[in-house]
Design a protein around this motif. Sequence first.
Motif, mmCIF file in Angstrom:
data_model
loop_
_atom_site.group_PDB
_atom_site.id
_atom_site.type_symbol
_atom_site.label_atom_id
_atom_site.label_comp_id
_atom_site.label_asym_id
_atom_site.label_seq_id
_atom_site.Cartn_x
_atom_site.Cartn_y
_atom_site.Cartn_z
ATOM 1 N N SER A 5 17.907 33.403 19.407
ATOM 2 C CA SER A 5 17.032 33.402 18.241
ATOM 3 C C SER A 5 17.119 32.088 17.479
ATOM 4 O O SER A 5 18.172 31.440 17.443
ATOM 5 N N SER A 6 16.018 31.705 16.873
ATOM 6 C CA SER A 6 15.948 30.535 16.001
ATOM 7 C C SER A 6 15.063 30.897 14.820
ATOM 8 O O SER A 6 13.975 31.461 14.994
ATOM 9 N N THR A 7 15.540 30.584 13.619
ATOM 10 C CA THR A 7 14.778 30.864 12.411
ATOM 11 C C THR A 7 14.294 29.543 11.829
ATOM 12 O O THR A 7 15.085 28.602 11.665
ATOM 13 N N VAL A 8 13.005 29.472 11.509
ATOM 14 C CA VAL A 8 12.423 28.198 11.077
ATOM 15 C C VAL A 8 11.660 28.321 9.771
ATOM 16 O O VAL A 8 11.245 29.397 9.352
ATOM 17 N N GLN A 9 11.518 27.171 9.156
ATOM 18 C CA GLN A 9 10.538 26.931 8.096
ATOM 19 C C GLN A 9 9.559 25.930 8.702
ATOM 20 O O GLN A 9 9.987 24.914 9.262
ATOM 21 N N ALA A 10 8.276 26.212 8.596
ATOM 22 C CA ALA A 10 7.314 25.308 9.229
ATOM 23 C C ALA A 10 6.003 25.287 8.456
ATOM 24 O O ALA A 10 5.635 26.268 7.797
ATOM 25 N N GLU A 11 5.326 24.156 8.542
ATOM 26 C CA GLU A 11 3.990 24.005 7.981
ATOM 27 C C GLU A 11 3.119 23.303 9.008
ATOM 28 O O GLU A 11 3.537 22.307 9.602
ATOM 29 N N LEU A 12 1.922 23.850 9.218
ATOM 30 C CA LEU A 12 0.988 23.275 10.184
ATOM 31 C C LEU A 12 -0.360 23.071 9.507
ATOM 32 O O LEU A 12 -0.863 23.981 8.839
ATOM 33 N N ALA A 13 -0.925 21.889 9.666
ATOM 34 C CA ALA A 13 -2.281 21.607 9.221
ATOM 35 C C ALA A 13 -3.148 21.448 10.460
ATOM 36 O O ALA A 13 -2.799 20.675 11.357
ATOM 37 N N LEU A 14 -4.257 22.195 10.528
ATOM 38 C CA LEU A 14 -5.085 22.200 11.724
ATOM 39 C C LEU A 14 -6.357 21.382 11.523
ATOM 40 O O LEU A 14 -6.969 21.400 10.452
ATOM 41 N N ASP A 15 -6.762 20.680 12.598
ATOM 42 C CA ASP A 15 -8.052 19.997 12.603
ATOM 43 C C ASP A 15 -9.167 20.994 12.867
ATOM 44 O O ASP A 15 -8.932 22.156 13.204
ATOM 45 N N GLU A 16 -10.394 20.533 12.763
ATOM 46 C CA GLU A 16 -11.543 21.405 12.989
ATOM 47 C C GLU A 16 -11.627 21.880 14.424
ATOM 48 O O GLU A 16 -12.262 22.903 14.711
ATOM 49 N N ASP A 17 -10.998 21.155 15.359
ATOM 50 C CA ASP A 17 -11.033 21.575 16.759
ATOM 51 C C ASP A 17 -9.935 22.590 17.085
ATOM 52 O O ASP A 17 -9.789 23.013 18.229
ATOM 53 N N GLY A 18 -9.156 22.992 16.070
ATOM 54 C CA GLY A 18 -8.140 24.006 16.275
ATOM 55 C C GLY A 18 -6.767 23.494 16.636
ATOM 56 O O GLY A 18 -5.804 24.266 16.651
ATOM 57 N N TRP A 19 -6.642 22.188 16.923
ATOM 58 C CA TRP A 19 -5.356 21.618 17.274
ATOM 59 C C TRP A 19 -4.629 21.148 16.019
ATOM 60 O O TRP A 19 -5.253 20.711 15.050
ATOM 61 N N PRO A 20 -3.275 21.221 16.023
ATOM 62 C CA PRO A 20 -2.521 20.776 14.842
ATOM 63 C C PRO A 20 -2.743 19.296 14.556
ATOM 64 O O PRO A 20 -2.635 18.459 15.446
ATOM 65 N N ALA A 21 -3.062 18.986 13.297
ATOM 66 C CA ALA A 21 -3.184 17.597 12.884
ATOM 67 C C ALA A 21 -1.837 17.069 12.433
ATOM 68 O O ALA A 21 -1.493 15.912 12.668
ATOM 69 N N GLU A 22 -1.068 17.944 11.792
ATOM 70 C CA GLU A 22 0.261 17.557 11.312
ATOM 71 C C GLU A 22 1.140 18.797 11.278
ATOM 72 O O GLU A 22 0.707 19.860 10.819
ATOM 73 N N THR A 23 2.353 18.673 11.782
ATOM 74 C CA THR A 23 3.267 19.812 11.869
ATOM 75 C C THR A 23 4.672 19.394 11.472
ATOM 76 O O THR A 23 5.156 18.348 11.895
ATOM 77 N N THR A 24 5.299 20.229 10.636
ATOM 78 C CA THR A 24 6.692 20.017 10.269
ATOM 79 C C THR A 24 7.459 21.295 10.554
ATOM 80 O O THR A 24 7.073 22.372 10.090
ATOM 81 N N VAL A 25 8.530 21.207 11.341
ATOM 82 C CA VAL A 25 9.340 22.372 11.707
ATOM 83 C C VAL A 25 10.807 22.052 11.438
ATOM 84 O O VAL A 25 11.298 20.996 11.846
#
Length: 205
Positions: A162-182
């Motif tokens: 198991s791994s517990t995370v804090q994460a934030e993802l910003a998505l582009d209009e094409d559905g792919w992540p534009a910026e991700t922090t994990v």
Amino acid sequence: MRRIFIWAGAGLGLVGVLLLLAVFALGQWTGSDGFRQRVEREATAALGVPVTLSRVAVEMFPLPAVALEGLNIEAKPALTLARVEARPVWSALLMGRLAVSTLIVREAVLPQATIVLLGARIQDPARNPAPPGANDQATDLSWLPRSIVLDDVTWISVQGRSSTVQAELALDEDGWPAETTVVVVRGALEGAKAQLQREADYATA
């Protein structure tokens, strides 16, 4: 590091399941027990396993949102989420269209084996036949949230790690992540951090 990227990708696969529930609640915009039971029935039928909810809440502070609390998908192993919060795009709602600006997942336990099982069932045409015109909307990604926040979310691999995370993802209009922090806060790879930023695609002549 590779495991972090795999975790992030698999977590995105769960977004579709959560949005089915959150957007359905958003469309009805109610917190009654009768509606909560209806959401449970619809989700149970779609996923093929019992789904229970403690509460469907409509909140106005700090931002207007619909929240599903005490979500339990009773597969083996069970998938649990303390809270799933969907914040709508108000300009879209005014035009009669449902869209989610931000999806927030808090205190969740996500077994990989269960997510794979649910993903297969959702994609099974025998269980969930495509509605008329679905092919025309296949490339329409407006239903995806523009941002996703994972707060104290635990991923359990098939091997039981198991791994517990804090994460934030910003998505582009094409559905792919534009910026991700994990950030891995507990379990395997504790203390590991990853920050990804998508580079712009440049067309060549």
